[in-house]
Design an enzyme around this catalytic site. Sequence first.
Site, PDB file in Angstrom:
ATOM      1  N   TYR A  34       0.846  -1.193   0.000  1.00  0.00           N
ATOM      2  CA  TYR A  34       0.000   0.000   0.000  1.00  0.00           C
ATOM      3  C   TYR A  34       0.890   1.254   0.000  1.00  0.00           C
ATOM      4  CZ  TYR A  34      -3.800   3.222   1.200  1.00  0.00           C
ATOM      5  OH  TYR A  34      -4.707   4.253   1.182  1.00  0.00           O
ATOM      6  N   ASP A  35       1.865   1.259   0.892  1.00  0.00           N
ATOM      7  CA  ASP A  35       2.747   2.420   1.008  1.00  0.00           C
ATOM      8  C   ASP A  35       3.500   2.684  -0.298  1.00  0.00           C
ATOM      9  OD1 ASP A  35       1.934   2.778   3.550  1.00  0.00           O
ATOM     10  OD2 ASP A  35       3.681   1.822   4.495  1.00  0.00           O
ATOM     11  N   SER A  80     -31.691  14.075  18.376  1.00  0.00           N
ATOM     12  CA  SER A  80     -31.144  13.166  19.374  1.00  0.00           C
ATOM     13  C   SER A  80     -32.237  12.165  19.736  1.00  0.00           C
ATOM     14  CB  SER A  80     -30.646  13.920  20.593  1.00  0.00           C
ATOM     15  OG  SER A  80     -31.696  14.644  21.147  1.00  0.00           O
ATOM     16  N   GLU A 112     -29.419  -1.814  16.502  1.00  0.00           N
ATOM     17  CA  GLU A 112     -27.980  -1.844  16.251  1.00  0.00           C
ATOM     18  C   GLU A 112     -27.233  -1.186  17.409  1.00  0.00           C
ATOM     19  OE1 GLU A 112     -28.305   2.002  13.326  1.00  0.00           O
ATOM     20  OE2 GLU A 112     -26.654   0.608  13.003  1.00  0.00           O
ATOM     21  N   LYS A 114     -25.177   1.340  19.687  1.00  0.00           N
ATOM     22  CA  LYS A 114     -25.109   2.796  19.838  1.00  0.00           C
ATOM     23  C   LYS A 114     -23.643   3.143  20.069  1.00  0.00           C
ATOM     24  CE  LYS A 114     -27.241   6.782  21.987  1.00  0.00           C
ATOM     25  NZ  LYS A 114     -26.034   7.542  22.237  1.00  0.00           N
ATOM     26  N   LYS A 292     -34.863   0.990  16.186  1.00  0.00           N
ATOM     27  CA  LYS A 292     -35.582   1.813  15.204  1.00  0.00           C
ATOM     28  C   LYS A 292     -36.711   1.001  14.587  1.00  0.00           C
ATOM     29  CE  LYS A 292     -31.142   3.933  14.177  1.00  0.00           C
ATOM     30  NZ  LYS A 292     -30.020   4.124  13.257  1.00  0.00           N
ATOM     31  N   CYS A 413      -6.606  13.046  62.640  1.00  0.00           N
ATOM     32  CA  CYS A 413      -6.428  13.727  63.930  1.00  0.00           C
ATOM     33  C   CYS A 413      -6.279  12.752  65.097  1.00  0.00           C
ATOM     34  CB  CYS A 413      -7.587  14.688  64.183  1.00  0.00           C
ATOM     35  SG  CYS A 413      -9.163  13.854  64.403  1.00  0.00           S
ATOM     36  N   CYS A 428     -15.538  10.310  62.646  1.00  0.00           N
ATOM     37  CA  CYS A 428     -14.594  11.029  63.484  1.00  0.00           C
ATOM     38  C   CYS A 428     -15.389  12.111  64.210  1.00  0.00           C
ATOM     39  CB  CYS A 428     -13.500  11.665  62.625  1.00  0.00           C
ATOM     40  SG  CYS A 428     -12.524  12.862  63.547  1.00  0.00           S
TER      41      CYS A 428
HETATM   42  S1  IVH Z   1     -29.750   7.090  14.980  1.00  0.00           S
HETATM   43  C1  IVH Z   1     -33.031  10.164  14.373  1.00  0.00           C
HETATM   44  N1  IVH Z   1     -28.052   5.150  15.416  1.00  0.00           N
HETATM   45  O1  IVH Z   1     -26.578   8.766  19.315  1.00  0.00           O
HETATM   46  C2  IVH Z   1     -32.077   9.082  14.737  1.00  0.00           C
HETATM   47  N2  IVH Z   1     -27.640   7.229  16.437  1.00  0.00           N
HETATM   48  O2  IVH Z   1     -29.004  10.470  20.640  1.00  0.00           O
HETATM   49  C3  IVH Z   1     -30.738   9.602  14.956  1.00  0.00           C
HETATM   50  N3  IVH Z   1     -25.592   7.299  17.778  1.00  0.00           N
HETATM   51  O3  IVH Z   1     -25.634  11.783  18.603  1.00  0.00           O
HETATM   52  C4  IVH Z   1     -29.718   8.756  15.486  1.00  0.00           C
HETATM   53  N4  IVH Z   1     -24.964   5.241  17.410  1.00  0.00           N
HETATM   54  O4  IVH Z   1     -24.745  10.228  16.788  1.00  0.00           O
HETATM   55  C5  IVH Z   1     -28.373   6.416  15.671  1.00  0.00           C
HETATM   56  N5  IVH Z   1     -26.626   3.361  15.687  1.00  0.00           N
HETATM   57  C6  IVH Z   1     -26.934   4.622  15.931  1.00  0.00           C
HETATM   58  C7  IVH Z   1     -26.123   5.448  16.750  1.00  0.00           C
HETATM   59  C8  IVH Z   1     -26.521   6.747  16.981  1.00  0.00           C
HETATM   60  C9  IVH Z   1     -24.670   6.372  18.017  1.00  0.00           C
HETATM   61  C10 IVH Z   1     -25.577   8.668  18.340  1.00  0.00           C
HETATM   62  C11 IVH Z   1     -25.900   9.747  17.371  1.00  0.00           C
HETATM   63  C12 IVH Z   1     -26.551  10.824  18.200  1.00  0.00           C
HETATM   64  C13 IVH Z   1     -27.012  10.097  19.401  1.00  0.00           C
HETATM   65  C14 IVH Z   1     -28.535  10.089  19.428  1.00  0.00           C
END
Ligand code: IVH
Length: 674
Positions: A34-35, A80, A112, A114, A292, A413, A428
Amino acid sequence: MDSAARAAELRSTLEQANYRYYVLDAPDMSDSEYDRLFRELVDIETANPELRTPDSPTQRVGTLPVTGFTPHRHLVPMLSLDNAFGEDEVRQFDDRVRRYLGTEGPIEYFAELKFDGASMSLTYEDGLLTIAATRGDGTTGENVLPNAKTIRGIPLRLRETLLGRIEVRGEVVMLKSVFDELNAEKSERGEQVFANPRNAAAGGLRQLDSRQTSERKLNFFAYGVGAVELGLPPNELVELQSAALKYLQELGFAIRSEYKVSKGIDGIIEFIQWVGSARPSLPFGIDGVVIKVNSKDLQEQLGNTARGPRWAIAYKFPAEQAFTKLNRIFVQVGRTGNVTPVADLEPVYVGGVTVSRATLHNFDDVERKDVREGDTVIVQRAGDVIPEVVGPVLEKRSPDAVRAMPPTVCPACETPLVRLEGLVFLKCPNSKGCPAQLSSAFKHFVGRKMMDIEGLGEKQIDRFLDLGYLTDLASIYRLKERREDLVGLDRMGESSVENVLSAIEESKTRPLPRLLFALGIPDVGERSAQDLARAFGNLERIRKLTRDDLVLVDGIGDKTARGIEQWLEDEDNQKLLNDLLEAGVAPVEAEAPISDIFEGKTFVFTGKLEKFTREDAEASVMKMGGKAAGSVSAKTHYVVAGPGAGSKLAKAEQLGVAILNEDEFLAMLPEGTL
Ligand code: IVH
């Protein structure tokens, strides 16, 4: 072959190697090969700058430093997520989804990992990466494109040319192995280490010099799309979350294989349990599982609240645990004299921070758990709670491990310790003369939520106590008479002395509740200090109160009233108040309400508030003649819930208390109040 053709060939070979390495996790080219090809491409581009393209792998090494980043407004906001703690709250989410959709049958979910990193929105125009934006406030972030280009898992060009614009969303993370390696190098060089991989990733994205970002070897995992403005969007992107993710992989993004599609919530609960057990062996940090609704059509029907999407929720793990060696057990004496055993640990990364001390609560606990010095122990840190030692790993106990005996006298103390009837703590009793209690009292007094004296840190406090510069709390305000002495101390240059002294001066006019909290009156915490200030308005009145006056205050119970009365009856404490006032401490008294629109109304704020701070919101409730409380009861009129609200929200629902989101609360206030 001419240079242009060779450059194109090298670009594609190198990006293919990248893709196999970062996305497919199936490298087929050695690092040295690669390099070698990479250098050949660099040479061609240097000789023929016109052949350099924005998606060339050579663009990943970083560019010259920039002076700042430009704001970027996301085409679709980056929302969020609401949090769910525990299985029950996940089931409640499922109930809410079905109720909202009016369906009895099971919903298909996609769950999935987080990822615990920094979120990122990548804009591709006609297949080319043109913008890489941080989340910012969700509406507007910063374009950190040169930095994002150094992340090898971010394709500079999509593997299929999609005409139009698309926002790809995901998380930038630092692998645990990279974090450990970089921190080891840093500590060797005597530099400040990264607190955790998340900070290292987020900080990496904001480097003005992208070569620095490159050195952090960040990764990117895609989890979804924002705006899709393509002439003819592929079905995969618009039908199912799961299909969209697979399609993102085809486009060149790394996605994780740890996900699950399940009809009904039960399968998702199983997945959560599985992730919990797989978590320690994952190469990067996660803080939960995102669930989700899989159908994009249903997602659309469910829509969003002000807090976040109704179609998704983040399950958060309750606590994180790690193994480490317990070197020693020592004892700490708190400001009320409680003696706590504390474990001195080999530093270990747990629950998002590096921990080198953890509480062992009390000696009964040490005995019950049979924790010994030299043991390998399990350390736990849940949320923002103080880290604790869960227990020893007996299989790993060495014959040298020794029991730590409870002390019989105070380590500071030498006063014989006492144990009050029915309590687990050793105490104490030398509340007036014990240097450890005094030191803790000072550390409490200067704390962020109390008098907030920045610069007067733990080390300085102990030093000044040793030197006799500090004696009682009021002596803080006499430190300025010793300016010369202070400047003479090592590590205390003239300017840091000035900073400390001016922070001390500034603290004289903190609001009354903070002073009351800072004084360390038994059982007077942040909230009861506010209750007292609200009920009696000024220090002059408060210092003359008796138990009978105190019990009339909403929120002050009999025990607290007794404790306050005793504290006020003590001559030394009255002298302390005199000295503080004499030194010029003039707490800002509780402000009189400027309106009565909330008169007789009690508000409780809960969850993570994103549009304002709890303190500001409570202050504006009071300004409008209302009351803010800490817990929900039948007397509560409104609960204002931010993301992640848990038991208080549930209680409000149960009691039928009105529940507001942050926007609804703001709408009740006259414009400009908050
Ligand atoms: S979905 C509308 N999936 O968690 C749905 N977020 O509070 C938006 N995050 O700052 C988020 N892993 O960056 C989703 N598998 C995942 C995630 C994920 C991490 C973070 C995201 C956001 C926070 C959501």
